[in-house]
Structure formats: C-alpha cells, structure tokens
Enzyme design. Sequence first.
Site: not given
Ligand code: ADE
Ligand code: ZN
Length: 334
Positions: A14, A16, A194, A197, A275-276
Amino acid sequence: MEQFIVRLPKAELHLHIEGTLEPEMAFELAAKHGVALPYASVDAMRRAYQFSNLQAFLDIYYAGADLLRDEADFHALTAAYLRKAREQGVVHVEIFFDPQTHTQRGVPLGSVVGGIRRALLQAERDHGVSHRLILCFLRHLSAADAMRTLEQALAFREAISAVGLDSSEAAHPPGKFTAVFERARREGLLAVAHAGEEGPAQYIRDALDLLQVRRIDHGVRCEEDPELVLRLARERVPLTVCPLSNIKLRVFDRIEAHNLKRLLDLGLCVTVNSDDPAYFGGYLLENYLAVQRGLDLSQADLVLLARNSIEASFLPPAEQRRWLSAIDQAARAP
Ligand code: ADE
Ligand code: ZN
C-alpha cells in the site's frame, strides 16, 4: 529491533508513488519546470505537513503531484522510493499510481506508466526487487471518468496487474464503481480498494461484495462491525494497514490507540505499509518501528506481519514459499 526488522524480507502493498515525493525533490522539480512553490524552504514545506483529516492531506498531495510532468520525473520519483525500500529490506512492492491526477493536467499516460515502469524494471534487474503496478481510480471523480481511464490504460495492459480505488472516501461508496471494476476483472486485472479508512465498515463489505477485491486498503474501521471482523478472519482477506498515515490523518489519536495488534490477535491477515511516506513521516521500517514500540509487538508479531505481507501479495505461490522460508530463516538468525 531495527536491525531485526530490516533483515526480515518484507513486501510493501500500500504505497502511492505520488506520496513519495519528498520536499527536496519537489523543490528540484519546481526549479526544473519554473514553478513557484508556496513554501520558503524544504523545512517549511515539511513543517506544513499537519493534517486534520484525509481531505486536508489530499489537497496538499494533489498540489505536490502537479510537479510531476514528464517521464523523467516519474522515473526519478520511483527510483528514489525503490532505493529507500531496498535499504529497509523490502523485497517486493505493489505500488499505486493515480493516472487521472496526471492525465487531467495533460500529462500523457505513457509518460506516467513509462517512467514508473522503467524504474521498477531496473530495480528488478539490478537488485532483485519484484513488483506489481496498481492503477487507482479517484473515487471523487465520476464512474464514467474512471471507465474512460481504464479504457485508455488498456494500451499499457502488460504493465498493470490490478486496479484500486482511492481519494476522498466519505460519500463515495464503492458501489459507484461496480461496472468499472467488473470491466477491469473481465480484462484479467485483480482488484483492491481503499475502504474503512474514514468511511464506514459497510464500505468494506461493499468493496468485497460489489467490487470483488482481493485486499482491503486500510480497513481499520472493520472493528465497528464484529460480524465483518469474523468474515475477514475466516476468509483471510488481507488488510493493508498504514499506521503512521492513520495517526497523521487522525484516524487514531495516538499510535498506542491503534487497533493493529487487536486485529492481528483476532487472526486477520494484517500487513504494515507506508501509504504516502513523504507526507506521513516514515517509510516501511518507520511504520514497523512505530507499531512495535507503540503496541509493544514481539519479534513473533513482526515475523507474522512480514509473513502476512508475502501471503497477501500477488506473487505466485512458488515465490511466496521462497520468501516465507527466507523470513523464517532471517527470524532464526542470531
Ligand atoms: N491517496 C493517497 N493516499 C491516500 C489515502 N491514504 N487514502 C485515500 N486516498 C489516498
Ligand atoms: Zn492509501
């Protein structure tokens, strides 16, 4: 403990790729493309990464993605992530990209896929890091736009393994994309989404039943529906949990309050992911360390998380078996 985690072979499921844009690279790309950033310095940019919720983050994330304009940018971004991942003992990556964020601005899809894929193939050839690429639809846009994007992406079918669903979750239920995912599955693509969340547990059920996903990205709100938790455990549906993201986006107040350990103990196939990472303060290792410390995880828990990451991956069974024995071997090493 840090060395123990680094030595464990791990998959990241996971991630991005646009969320790996570090402020240093953002400044380089801004200079290259003649763009003025609204931050005085790299440090000021990093200090601005305080988010009250998912949407507050997404606004900044999409502004950052606007700096990615040509094939070389996507290549540099992906190569930098893969370098970091490899240093942390990541042996397999399944990464998301958001084509609509780029095609909407006039960046050709070929430049996006081409740059990302070139870096992935280099990492495979030079360092043995394997990969899958997952095309995510932006759920705040229409289903028709997603369908057009899917059709466009079929020109790059061999580069793409699966489709996913991301962006603003609230008020954008999975069912909006049933036909798009059906089409993708007809093309032989796997599916993830997703769900749970910021959105309710029902979105997790919808992602499973309507989109027929193989994994749930995040999924931490499943706990609000005890029947669903039992189903996720029974069916071994993997959850790609992102601990530092959940803290930064206020899904949980503090790492000590995260439900990862509870879900793991209930027999769910929980995995740890970043994630990011450029926005949330850490890559995969930092996410493992955060839950190890915050939830007092044992070495056995860490081994289970690494094993789950392989089991939840789209690698074929023979490769999974190879990595599972490598994990067990690493866990036994002095
Ligand atoms: N795009 C990038 N990170 C995300 C996240 N945590 N949830 C939804 N969309 C995303
Ligand atoms: Zn994500």
